[in-house]
Write an enzyme that holds these catalytic residues in place. Structure first.
Site, PDB file in Angstrom:
ATOM      1  CG  HIS A 368     -39.656  34.846  -4.189  1.00 37.45           C
ATOM      2  ND1 HIS A 368     -39.797  33.491  -4.403  1.00 37.45           N
ATOM      3  CD2 HIS A 368     -39.670  35.416  -5.414  1.00 37.45           C
ATOM      4  CE1 HIS A 368     -39.877  33.255  -5.699  1.00 37.45           C
ATOM      5  NE2 HIS A 368     -39.810  34.403  -6.336  1.00 37.45           N
ATOM      6  CE  LYS A 559     -33.037  24.888   4.794  1.00 36.47           C
ATOM      7  NZ  LYS A 559     -34.252  24.935   4.002  1.00 36.47           N
ATOM      8  NE  ARG A 560     -31.148  33.582   1.737  1.00 39.90           N
ATOM      9  CZ  ARG A 560     -31.976  34.323   2.475  1.00 39.90           C
ATOM     10  NH1 ARG A 560     -31.495  35.230   3.315  1.00 39.90           N
ATOM     11  NH2 ARG A 560     -33.282  34.144   2.395  1.00 39.90           N
ATOM     12  CE  LYS A 565     -33.135  30.710   4.168  1.00 36.49           C
ATOM     13  NZ  LYS A 565     -34.313  30.096   3.527  1.00 36.49           N
ATOM     14  CB  THR A 667     -37.271  24.908  -4.070  1.00 36.98           C
ATOM     15  OG1 THR A 667     -36.026  25.600  -3.956  1.00 36.98           O
ATOM     16  CG2 THR A 667     -38.355  25.856  -4.545  1.00 36.98           C
ATOM     17  CE  LYS A 671     -34.195  22.563  -5.731  1.00 38.59           C
ATOM     18  NZ  LYS A 671     -33.411  23.768  -5.426  1.00 38.59           N
TER      19      LYS A 671
END
Length: 820
Positions: A368, A559-560, A565, A667, A671
């Protein structure tokens, strides 16, 4: 299409509301022990769940019996996380009971939505990895694959996040306070787990080595708790089996009677710690040790359970690869590779070659991440002290692999060292990613880009040695949770437009594209979106006391929290936009609300600093009257599945802005798109495939590509010059570094800003101008409402491919060799 089963599961019967109401009252009385006059809302919740759980059990038992009778190959999915969220709506919907149950509860004076909101989120995961595992479990049941999920039953799990004065505060998540009405305790499925000790070699009379015997000095029990996982229309019910740590002796009476009341509970506390917290901080040795203990604890319990089940049915373990596919969800369960070898050799008497062949044919491994710190490795002294027999087996595997590599005459000494399971440079460490790779017949990435990068970077040498093992399985999401349940308005509108086929086959949602040019349909679509935004606005008002306008563009990044990110990029652009709105009040600015959400690892200093910055910026912008409400910033605390189910349907713009080449898939991007948000993002992870599906005109792509990021990093990138050459960025960075947003501590963000000026590893400065320009393109499209909603409708219609049903069918056919 799902396969036809010779022995059919019970017919899915939908009881009428009157029957359901009677059953709820009965459960309240006999299962909860309460009358209607004293029942709390939690009691009604428990009674309602028990009624539905009883119906699920019929399907569950039937599916189990069929798997045995037909000797079906089973999939065993090992994951340290299962972010299952609330299960009541999931079960009601998949069983077709939602409307009748709502009416039944209403007749009893109970609001289904109210009690559903009381169900806690199971604290069994952190982010995308755990939510993917949950989607996969639901999809395996839906497409009729017999499967077990295996993980840990964390009592507190991932922490509950609160924001105090802008800072993240971690508190225990007490999701089990009211018990878990979904689960079944299986005391009879308890397995002993050992740690430490020594290894004894047993030899025959003629001096030949017969076997090894590991004699651990510590022993705990892993006790099973089962939760049924029901597929769509109850096609199949599978099992999520979670392990809880229990002591062999709950109290050491000799110590207790000697007055050492605390020491008497030491063994109990050690066992309890194994299933207490998800991802204990590994910034210290004790945290590292506990994480390794957890990973071995659940891996060995799961394997012992699998082997016992297989032996009870087939009588031998030679057939294990033909009847069991064991899948490792990332590197966390990689210790299962030497553990299966140990069980096959030391307990069941196989030689190494036979056990190694069975192991490789049984395991599959999903990678991942390309981040080195996430490809776990453990110090050899720690590994050897806790798991001495496994250390021997790792060395044996390593010898086999390195001899195989040398025999090809294709590898240099440096390449051989990279293939090795033992990192020799610096502190010697066991490389768990390499261990999972060599012990599996299939290694898959989770997006097309990520898979190719695996071949070129972290596993380049192993890919050269085993060129047929790496394959791609792009992630997916279950449309039952992420459309039908969380967005009933859009689901109803879609049914009205194209019928019900998409409920069973999400690919049929492509029929919605014909309505993108229909003005009346666009108006209905916009009304559904506004209703979802009102729901989010009300939540924010209730929890945070912040008022936001549902007519504004809802721009969401949840998100985390991690530097790759790039929440920092989003915050800096918000500051730049704030400056522009104040400097040019005469321009026609589009109202916008920027939402942030996510948790930072407790020991990740910069991530926690980014959360504080987001809240500091929000405080200044939201209280400045010169902005005239055109921009607001909101950090929503404790991001979890239930919160995501409100945020995803309400989003207009989905922020997927990671540094190119660093996000495996994502993901959340899927969504958001399925719920009608347009994506602004880099060509990273599954954004690449989303762009291919929705088309260039229906997504906002910006920034450096993976190759361009690598080129800049290797050719003397100068972020200071980039910052100084961008007036908007320079002004935003200067505002942060000078204390505009932290007047109580002007140098609070100096370290964060110094990182931008001196290294900017994550290319925040490099991508800023392109990101800001893309955001102004967003404004231009948002200004033209019919065009915006036409693009949003096309997003919904074109992302059916990102269903976890499709992903699971690919796993089934190409990795697990099971019909689906």
């Amino acid at each position: 299409m799902t396969r036809t089963m010779t022995a059919k599961a019970p017919v899915l019967e939908i009881p009428d509301p009157k029957t359901l109401a009677h059953e709820v009252l009965s459960a309240l009385k006999y299962r909860v022990g309460k009358g209607t006059n004293v029942a709390t809302q939690y009691d009604w919740l428990t009674a309602s769940i028990k009624v539905v759980r009883d119906r699920i059990v019929d399907h569950w038992m039937q599916a189990t019996q069929e798997a045995y009778a037909q000797q079906e190959k089973r999939v065993y999915y090992l994951s340290l996380e299962f972010l299952i969220g609330r299960l009541m709506r999931d079960a009601f919907s998949n069983l077709g009971l939602m409307d009748n149950m709502r009416e039944a509860l209403k007749s009893l004076g109970v609001d289904l939505d109210l009690i559903a909101g009381l169900e806690p989120d199971a604290a069994l995961g952190n982010g995308g990895l755990g939510r993917l595992a949950a989607c996969f479990m639901e999809s395996m049941a839906t497409v009729d694959i017999p499967a077990h999920g295996y993980g840990i039953r964390y009592a507190n799990g991932m922490f509950r996040q609160e924001i105090h004065d802008g800072w993240q505060v971690e508190l225990p998540e007490t999701w089990l306070d009211h018990g878990n009405p979904w689960e079944f305790e299986r005391r009879e499925r308890a397995f002993e787990v050992g740690f430490g000790g020594s290894v004894e070699s047993i030899t025959s009379k003629d001096g030949r080595l017969e076997r090894h015997v590991w004699k651990p000095t510590e022993h705990v029990q892993a006790v099973a708790y089962d939760t049924p996982v029901v597929g769509w229309r109850a096609n199949r019910v599978n099992t999520l089996r979670l392990w809880s740590g229990m002591p062999i002796d709950p109290i050491l009476l000799d110590k207790f009677n000697a007055g050492d009341h605390i020491g008497a509970l030491a063994e109990s506390n050690k066992a309890d710690a194994l299933s207490r917290v998800l991802y204990p901080a590994d910034s210290h040795k004790a945290g590292q040790e506990l994480r390794l203990r957890q990973e071995y604890f659940f891996s060995t319990a799961s394997l012992q359970d699998i082997l016992q089940r297989h032996l009870s049915q087939y009588g031998d373990l030679v057939s294990l690869p033909d009847k069991a596919a064991i899948h490792l969800n990332d590197t966390h369960p990689a210790i299962a590779v030497p553990e299966l070898l140990r069980l096959l050799m030391d307990i069941h008497g196989m030689d190494f070659d036979q056990a190694w062949d069975i192991t490789k044919r049984t395991f599959g491994y999903t990678n991942h991440t390309l981040l080195p710190e996430a490809l776990e490795s453990w110090p050899v002294p720690l590994f050897e002290r806790l798991l001495p027999r496994h250390m021997q087996i790792v060395y044996a595997i390593n010898a086999q692999v390195l001899l195989e590599a040398r025999a090809t005459n294709q590898f240099s000494g440096e390449q051989i060292s990279r293939i090795s399971l033992i990192q020799e440079a610096g502190d010697r460490r066991v490389r768990m990613g390499n261990l999972a790779f060599v012990g599996s017949h299939s290694i898959n990435g989770v997006s097309a880009l990520h898979t190719e990068l695996m071949k070129e970077t972290v596993f380049a040498d192993l890919h050269k040695l085993y060129p047929d093992r790496i394959n791609n399985k792009t992630n997916g999401i279950t449309p039952r949770r992420w459309l039908i349940q969380c967005n009933p308005g859009l689901t109803a509108l879609t049914r009205e437009a194209i019928g019900d086929r998409f409920l069973d086959d999400i690919d049929a949602i492509k029929g919605l594209e014909a309505f993108a040019g229909d003005a009346a349909f666009r108006d209905k679509f916009a009304a559904v979106k506004r209703s979802n935004k009102v729901k989010l606005a009300n939540l924010v008002a209730d929890r945070l006391g912040i008022r936001v306008d549902p007519s504004a563009l809802f721009d969401i990044q949840v998100k985390r929290i991690h530097e790759y990110k790039r929440q920092l990029l989003n915050i800096l652009e918000a500051i730049a936009l704030y400056d522009q709105i104040r400097s040019h009040p005469e321009l026609d600015w589009m109202p916008r609300v920027k939402f942030f959400g996510g948790k930072a690892a407790p020991s990740y200093h910069n991530a926690k600093l980014i959360i504080k910055l987001a809240n500091d910026v929000a405080k200044v912008i939201n209280s400045d009257p010169s902005v005239r409400g055109l921009l607001k910033v909101v950090f929503v605390p404790n991001y979890n599945v239930s919160l995501a189910e409100v945020l995803m349907p309400a989003a207009d713009l989905s922020e997927q802005i990671s540094t190119a080449g660093m996000e495996a898939s994502g993901t959340g991007n899927m969504k958001f798109a399925l719920n009608g948000a347009l994506t602004i993002g880099t060509l990273d992870g599954a954004n690449v495939e989303i762009k291919e599906c929705v088309g260039d005109d229906n997504i906002f792509i910006f920034g450096l590509t993976t190759a361009e990021v690598a080129e800049r990093r290797s050719n003397g990138y100068n972020p200071r010059a980039v910052i100084e050459g961008s007036p908007e960025l320079a002004q935003a960075v200067a505002a942060v570094s000078s204390g505009v947003f932290s007047p109580d501590q002007p140098d609070r963000y100096r370290e964060l800003i110094d990182g931008l000026y001196n290294t900017d590893w994550f290319m925040v400065a490099a991508d800023f101008d392109a990101y800001a320009a893309a955001q102004r393109d967003v404004d231009a499209v948002w200004r033209n409402s019919p065009d915006w909603y036409a693009r949003a409708i096309r997003n919904v219609a074109r992302v059916g491919w990102f269903s976890s049903d499709r992903t699971i069918r690919q796993y089934a056919k190409e990795i697990w060799n099971v019909p689906a």
